[in-house]
Write a protein that holds these residues in place. Structure first.
Motif, short mmCIF file in Angstrom:
data_model
loop_
_atom_site.label_atom_id
_atom_site.label_comp_id
_atom_site.label_asym_id
_atom_site.label_seq_id
_atom_site.Cartn_x
_atom_site.Cartn_y
_atom_site.Cartn_z
N PRO A 1 6.21 5.57 -4.79
CA PRO A 1 5.08 6.23 -5.46
C PRO A 1 5.52 6.73 -6.84
CG PRO A 1 5.33 7.00 -3.20
CD PRO A 1 6.55 6.20 -3.52
N PRO A 2 4.60 6.81 -7.80
CA PRO A 2 3.14 6.68 -7.64
C PRO A 2 2.61 5.27 -7.79
CG PRO A 2 3.63 7.42 -9.85
CD PRO A 2 4.96 7.31 -9.15
N THR A 3 3.48 4.26 -7.80
CA THR A 3 3.00 2.88 -7.84
C THR A 3 2.10 2.63 -6.64
OG1 THR A 3 5.01 2.15 -8.96
CG2 THR A 3 3.67 0.45 -7.89
N PRO A 4 0.86 2.18 -6.84
CA PRO A 4 -0.07 2.07 -5.72
C PRO A 4 0.24 0.89 -4.80
CG PRO A 4 -1.10 1.28 -7.73
CD PRO A 4 0.23 1.84 -8.13
N SER A 5 0.07 1.11 -3.52
CA SER A 5 0.12 0.05 -2.51
C SER A 5 -0.87 0.43 -1.42
CB SER A 5 1.52 -0.11 -1.93
OG SER A 5 1.89 1.04 -1.18
N TRP A 6 -1.43 -0.57 -0.75
CA TRP A 6 -2.45 -0.30 0.25
C TRP A 6 -1.92 0.55 1.40
CZ3 TRP A 6 -4.58 -6.01 0.39
CH2 TRP A 6 -5.29 -6.24 -0.80
N PHE B 1 3.28 2.21 4.60
CA PHE B 1 2.70 3.34 5.34
C PHE B 1 3.79 4.26 5.88
CE2 PHE B 1 1.09 5.30 9.24
CZ PHE B 1 -0.08 5.88 8.79
N LEU B 2 4.92 3.66 6.26
CA LEU B 2 6.04 4.45 6.79
C LEU B 2 6.93 5.02 5.69
CD1 LEU B 2 7.00 2.18 9.82
CD2 LEU B 2 5.76 4.35 9.89
N GLY B 3 6.61 4.70 4.44
CA GLY B 3 7.36 5.28 3.33
C GLY B 3 8.55 4.49 2.86
N VAL B 4 8.68 3.23 3.29
CA VAL B 4 9.81 2.40 2.86
C VAL B 4 9.33 1.20 2.04
CG1 VAL B 4 11.32 3.07 4.75
CG2 VAL B 4 9.76 1.16 5.07
N GLY B 5 8.13 1.32 1.48
CA GLY B 5 7.62 0.26 0.61
C GLY B 5 7.92 0.59 -0.83
N VAL B 6 6.96 0.26 -1.71
CA VAL B 6 7.15 0.55 -3.12
C VAL B 6 7.17 2.06 -3.33
CG1 VAL B 6 6.12 -1.61 -3.89
CG2 VAL B 6 4.66 0.39 -3.55
#
Length: 330
Positions: A277-282, A270-275
């Motif tokens: 984009p555009p790979t989807p994550s909740w 949610f804070l932008g430090v995950g996977v």
């Protein structure tokens, strides 16, 4: 001389000889702790429901991508160009026979496909991070509790330091520092590895404290003294005598740690430090849904409900498993 007492009625049925006579030809079998725990768990319908949802989510994460549409495929014909939202469906969600959960505002990408692929990311990161936390916490916790003294002091102070560490800020800083192509990895492979390391490595003190407390109690038990008297080494006592008695609390805490890690991974995305984009994550889907909530509220509700149902299912199953493995439970 007193007359013999004649036993009749229900008293005769309760005589040991009568019971043994009725059991002739049948073996009396004991029940293991696992069988007793399973019997208790089967009586807990809420926990079984949670466990069923967990199994279903795992199957969806593994096999779901083979049955859904491409999560990156655009369907601009389904989007109203004026409002950048789906033309049809409940609350302008785009729900139809072809798109069961609707489409994404602006792009028209299939929501069901993105939820399924997001489940794969969330469960993969949370399971791997939990395994790392459990491994480190068990090894260090059992070592601190068994040996005590300076070893216990050093490991316990390390636990306190890790628990005081600003984990969320460190994760954001680490993702910003680690450049693409580090450690022979790149793209989402690198991001997932960083997430697993941050979540798993810095969460081990929680289970470490539980294991340490249980080990402090177990090391004074009679079976440990018996093993020492027979000349068993510390390694044998730790992994053959003490560790098997820690399986129940470790298993229970692991089922409760997984939903916590799912929430943490969603927060980082949610804070932008995950996977990337555009790979989807909740969590990433929720980020994109915030500015569109007024015109397309279903885009926020669907990934939010996916997180809610997943975390709730793991918590219900973990609570039921804890009650089933409690030796004092009836």
């Amino acid at each position: 001389m007193a007359a013999p007492i004649e036993v009749t009625g229900s008293d005769s049925e309760a005589q040991p000889e009568s019971v043994l006579e009725g059991m002739k030809g049948k073996k009396i079998q004991g029940r293991s702790l696992g069988q007793i725990a399973w019997m208790r768990l089967k009586r807990d319908k809420v926990a079984l429901t949670g466990g069923g949802v967990v199994v279903l989510l795992i199957l969806i994460a593994i096999f779901g991508p083979f049955f859904v549409q491409d999560p990156l495929a655009y369907h601009q014909n389904l989007i109203d160009p004026t409002y950048s939202r789906p033309r049809d469906g409940f609350w302008h969600s785009g729900i139809s026979a072809e798109h069961w959960l609707g489409v994404e505002p602006g792009t028209g990408r299939d929501m069901l496909a993105r939820i399924v692929y997001g489940a794969r990311i969330s469960l993969l990161v949370s399971f791997l991070a939990t395994l790392l936390s459990v491994f480190l916490g068990t090894i260090l916790g059992i070592t601190a509790g068994y040996f005590g003294g300076k070893v216990d002091f050093i490991i316990s102070r390390a636990m306190d330091a890790f628990l005081a560490f600003p984990l969320l800020l460190f994760a954001i800083a680490l993702v910003g520092v680690v450049t693409d192509g580090s450690f022979g990895l790149s793209g989402n492979g690198l991001r997932v590895s960083v997430l697993v390391f941050v979540i798993g490595f810095f969460n081990w003190p929680y289970i470490g404290r539980i294991v340490r407390g249980q080990t402090l109690s177990l090391r004074e038990r009679e079976f440990v003294d018996a093993a020492r008297s027979m000349g068993a080494r510390n390694g044998y006592i730790l992994f053959k005598e003490v560790l098997p008695n820690l399986v129940a609390p470790i298993l229970v805490y692991s089922t409760l740690l997984i939903p916590t890690n799912i929430l943490f991974e969603a927060a980082l995305s949610f804070l932008g430090v995950g996977v990337i984009p555009p790979t989807p994550s909740w969590g990433g889907m929720l980020t994109l849904a915030v500015p569109l909530y007024a015109t397309a509220p279903m885009y926020m509700i669907i990934p939010g409900m996916a997180i809610f149902i997943t975390v709730l299912a793991f918590n219900l199953f973990g609570d039921g498993l804890r009650d089933a493995l409690d030796p004092r439970a009836k």
